[in-house]
Design a protein around this motif. Structure first.
Motif, PDB file in Angstrom:
ATOM      1  N   GLN A 199      -1.965  17.890  14.578  1.00 42.46           N
ATOM      2  CA  GLN A 199      -2.682  16.631  14.411  1.00 42.46           C
ATOM      3  C   GLN A 199      -1.801  15.611  13.712  1.00 42.46           C
ATOM      4  OE1 GLN A 199      -6.716  16.651  13.131  1.00 42.46           O
ATOM      5  NE2 GLN A 199      -7.035  18.798  13.639  1.00 42.46           N
ATOM      6  N   ASN A 200      -2.025  14.354  13.997  1.00 38.06           N
ATOM      7  CA  ASN A 200      -1.300  13.263  13.348  1.00 38.06           C
ATOM      8  C   ASN A 200      -2.072  12.801  12.131  1.00 38.06           C
ATOM      9  OD1 ASN A 200       0.769  13.168  15.289  1.00 38.06           O
ATOM     10  ND2 ASN A 200      -0.562  11.989  16.664  1.00 38.06           N
ATOM     11  N   TRP A 201      -1.354  12.533  11.043  1.00 41.24           N
ATOM     12  CA  TRP A 201      -1.992  12.145   9.785  1.00 41.24           C
ATOM     13  C   TRP A 201      -1.373  10.868   9.250  1.00 41.24           C
ATOM     14  CZ3 TRP A 201      -6.105  15.050   8.486  1.00 41.24           C
ATOM     15  CH2 TRP A 201      -6.203  16.311   9.115  1.00 41.24           C
ATOM     16  N   ASP A 202      -2.214   9.989   8.735  1.00 40.08           N
ATOM     17  CA  ASP A 202      -1.732   8.747   8.144  1.00 40.08           C
ATOM     18  C   ASP A 202      -1.239   8.950   6.724  1.00 40.08           C
ATOM     19  OD1 ASP A 202      -4.418   6.952   9.717  1.00 40.08           O
ATOM     20  OD2 ASP A 202      -2.357   7.251  10.401  1.00 40.08           O
ATOM     21  N   LYS A 203      -1.772   9.987   6.044  1.00 44.27           N
ATOM     22  CA  LYS A 203      -1.426  10.173   4.645  1.00 44.27           C
ATOM     23  C   LYS A 203      -1.066  11.625   4.369  1.00 44.27           C
ATOM     24  CE  LYS A 203      -5.238   8.368   2.893  1.00 44.27           C
ATOM     25  NZ  LYS A 203      -6.170   7.836   1.860  1.00 44.27           N
TER      26      LYS A 203
ATOM     27  N   LEU B 125       0.851  -1.181   0.000  1.00 44.21           N
ATOM     28  CA  LEU B 125       0.000   0.000   0.000  1.00 44.21           C
ATOM     29  C   LEU B 125       0.889   1.234   0.000  1.00 44.21           C
ATOM     30  CD1 LEU B 125      -2.734  -1.025   2.602  1.00 44.21           C
ATOM     31  CD2 LEU B 125      -3.021  -0.790   0.130  1.00 44.21           C
ATOM     32  N   VAL B 126       0.874   1.971  -1.096  1.00 40.84           N
ATOM     33  CA  VAL B 126       1.759   3.130  -1.227  1.00 40.84           C
ATOM     34  C   VAL B 126       0.999   4.447  -1.333  1.00 40.84           C
ATOM     35  CG1 VAL B 126       3.641   1.800  -2.254  1.00 40.84           C
ATOM     36  CG2 VAL B 126       1.890   2.821  -3.738  1.00 40.84           C
ATOM     37  N   GLY B 127      -0.281   4.406  -1.740  1.00 41.61           N
ATOM     38  CA  GLY B 127      -1.063   5.630  -1.888  1.00 41.61           C
ATOM     39  C   GLY B 127      -1.664   5.750  -3.276  1.00 41.61           C
ATOM     40  N   ARG B 128      -2.573   6.708  -3.432  1.00 38.37           N
ATOM     41  CA  ARG B 128      -3.284   6.900  -4.696  1.00 38.37           C
ATOM     42  C   ARG B 128      -2.686   8.056  -5.489  1.00 38.37           C
ATOM     43  NH1 ARG B 128      -8.218   4.200  -4.768  1.00 38.37           N
ATOM     44  NH2 ARG B 128      -8.974   3.487  -2.721  1.00 38.37           N
ATOM     45  N   LEU B 129      -2.595   7.846  -6.800  1.00 38.07           N
ATOM     46  CA  LEU B 129      -2.129   8.882  -7.717  1.00 38.07           C
ATOM     47  C   LEU B 129      -3.287   9.308  -8.607  1.00 38.07           C
ATOM     48  CD1 LEU B 129       0.060  10.578  -9.149  1.00 38.07           C
ATOM     49  CD2 LEU B 129       0.581   8.547 -10.539  1.00 38.07           C
ATOM     50  N   SER B 130      -3.478  10.604  -8.736  1.00 40.18           N
ATOM     51  CA  SER B 130      -4.511  11.163  -9.605  1.00 40.18           C
ATOM     52  C   SER B 130      -3.855  12.107 -10.601  1.00 40.18           C
ATOM     53  CB  SER B 130      -5.558  11.922  -8.775  1.00 40.18           C
ATOM     54  OG  SER B 130      -6.536  12.507  -9.614  1.00 40.18           O
ATOM     55  N   LEU B 131      -4.228  11.967 -11.875  1.00 41.36           N
ATOM     56  CA  LEU B 131      -3.676  12.812 -12.939  1.00 41.36           C
ATOM     57  C   LEU B 131      -4.810  13.450 -13.724  1.00 41.36           C
ATOM     58  CD1 LEU B 131      -1.305  13.782 -14.819  1.00 41.36           C
ATOM     59  CD2 LEU B 131      -1.748  11.709 -16.170  1.00 41.36           C
ATOM     60  N   THR B 132      -4.719  14.753 -13.925  1.00 41.09           N
ATOM     61  CA  THR B 132      -5.669  15.486 -14.751  1.00 41.09           C
ATOM     62  C   THR B 132      -4.900  16.321 -15.766  1.00 41.09           C
ATOM     63  OG1 THR B 132      -7.292  15.621 -12.974  1.00 41.09           O
ATOM     64  CG2 THR B 132      -7.529  17.193 -14.780  1.00 41.09           C
ATOM     65  N   ILE B 133      -5.262  16.187 -17.036  1.00 43.16           N
ATOM     66  CA  ILE B 133      -4.678  16.999 -18.106  1.00 43.16           C
ATOM     67  C   ILE B 133      -5.794  17.832 -18.718  1.00 43.16           C
ATOM     68  CG2 ILE B 133      -3.583  16.961 -20.387  1.00 43.16           C
ATOM     69  CD1 ILE B 133      -2.193  14.362 -19.532  1.00 43.16           C
TER      70      ILE B 133
ATOM     71  N   PRO C 273       6.395   6.283   4.432  1.00 43.03           N
ATOM     72  CA  PRO C 273       6.971   6.817   5.669  1.00 43.03           C
ATOM     73  C   PRO C 273       7.575   8.203   5.467  1.00 43.03           C
ATOM     74  CG  PRO C 273       7.668   4.543   5.297  1.00 43.03           C
ATOM     75  CD  PRO C 273       6.996   4.988   4.045  1.00 43.03           C
ATOM     76  N   SER C 274       8.097   8.457   4.265  1.00 43.76           N
ATOM     77  CA  SER C 274       8.679   9.756   3.937  1.00 43.76           C
ATOM     78  C   SER C 274       8.357  10.093   2.492  1.00 43.76           C
ATOM     79  CB  SER C 274      10.203   9.723   4.125  1.00 43.76           C
ATOM     80  OG  SER C 274      10.806  10.885   3.575  1.00 43.76           O
ATOM     81  N   ASN C 275       8.087  11.377   2.235  1.00 45.26           N
ATOM     82  CA  ASN C 275       7.845  11.846   0.872  1.00 45.26           C
ATOM     83  C   ASN C 275       9.053  12.547   0.276  1.00 45.26           C
ATOM     84  OD1 ASN C 275       5.192  10.898   0.904  1.00 45.26           O
ATOM     85  ND2 ASN C 275       4.446  12.780   1.870  1.00 45.26           N
ATOM     86  N   GLN C 276      10.194  12.395   0.925  1.00 45.06           N
ATOM     87  CA  GLN C 276      11.410  13.029   0.455  1.00 45.06           C
ATOM     88  C   GLN C 276      11.789  12.529  -0.936  1.00 45.06           C
ATOM     89  OE1 GLN C 276      13.040  15.368   2.223  1.00 45.06           O
ATOM     90  NE2 GLN C 276      14.570  15.689   0.626  1.00 45.06           N
ATOM     91  N   GLY C 277      12.032  13.447  -1.850  1.00 52.61           N
ATOM     92  CA  GLY C 277      12.558  13.086  -3.165  1.00 52.61           C
ATOM     93  C   GLY C 277      11.558  12.508  -4.136  1.00 52.61           C
TER      94      GLY C 277
END
Length: 290
Positions: A238-242, A138-146, A160-164
């Motif tokens: 606040q603590n956030w899961d995502k 489980l890594v997360g959802r990606l949404s793309l709009t053009i 765990p980290s969004n670095q890079g």
């Protein structure tokens, strides 16, 4: 309202607005589990490449295409000096293969070479693809709009980290036919699919906690050259899961070429440390390729 907030709201509305996927009107949202991003480094000048390209073409029949499977054929340039200049080869595609080498994703550079989720994959005695357990994190959802020549993407990260994090956007062509005049494949009539026609990489625009009120209470500030989005005081502590990581920018117009694909597809994927994590993609209307 900030530009980030406006673009995010437009992205949320886009799914109900766009009736069909085209070059200039496109919307797609992924699931949360990691798919397989299947990269084939290939060349029309390589005699051992056509069988692997035919294998890649088989994904057109897979029900998991654009959900589990995202095939990409990057045509490299280092074969161009051996008799035949590949019309789809770009130096940046060769560099992408060498970047995998420099970051230990592959042990050497060759064609045809499969790289699946950032790691070299040799079919040989193994299964042709990694088994199900290798790709279901489980890594997360990606949404793309053009819309027109602009795009907006949002990654609802579970990492765990969004670095890079970086976003990659590619336009693919399928049903491309070439009569090879010289080189190892001289005299062959090649039909190729999932050929990367253009590919660009984008850095993150902003990162913020996911919450219904986040868009209403965010404040945009400048930190160096990067725009960072901060949530208002009501959400602080606040603590956030995502976390939502956003990207936006301009896209390349489709260059005119003698070799016209029968089908086109947009594909976008999120990478971290040269590992593709999540992806979206879909076929475009047939008439868009003409």
């Amino acid at each position: 309202m900030s530009k980030v907030a406006l673009l995010l709201m437009l992205s949320l509305l886009a799914h109900s607005t766009f009736a069909a996927q085209t070059l200039t009107q496109f919307h797609k949202r992924s699931g949360e589990q990691q798919p397989l991003v299947i990269e084939l480094f290939t060349s029309q000048g390589c005699s051992s490449c056509p069988p692997m390209e035919r294998w890649l073409s088989g994904f057109k029949q897979e029900t998991g295409l654009w959900n589990y499977y995202f095939p990409l054929a990057f045509h490299v340039t280092y074969w161009n000096y051996l008799g035949w200049k590949d019309p789809f080869a770009k130096r940046a595609f060769s560099q992408r293969q060498y970047d995998y080498l420099n970051h230990k994703g592959i042990s050497q550079v060759y064609t045809p070479q499969l790289v699946i989720n950032g790691r070299e994959w040799r079919p040989g005695g193994q299964a042709l693809l990694p088994d199900e357990s290798d790709k279901r994190a489980l890594v997360g959802r990606l949404s793309l709009t053009i819309t027109g020549q602009e795009f907006m993407a949002s990654f609802d990260s579970r990492l765990p980290s969004n670095q890079g994090l970086t976003l990659h956007l590619a336009l693919l062509g399928s049903g491309l036919t070439t009569r090879v005049g010289r080189g190892e494949n001289r005299g062959k009539h090649l039909v190729e699919d999932f050929v990367v026609l253009s590919h660009r990489r984008y850095s993150a625009l902003a990162s913020q906690p996911l919450n219904d009120q986040a868009l209403l209470e965010q404040v945009s500030v400048e930190q160096g050259s990067a725009k960072q989005a901060l949530v208002g005081p009501a959400l602080a502590g606040q603590n956030w899961d995502k976390q939502a990581v956003t990207f936006s920018g301009s896209i390349e117009p489709l260059a005119k070429a003698d070799n016209t694909p029968k089908r086109l597809a947009w594909v976008a994927w999120i990478e971290q440390e040269h590992i593709p994590l999540q992806a979206v993609g879909d076929w475009l209307l047939v008439e868009e390729a003409n």
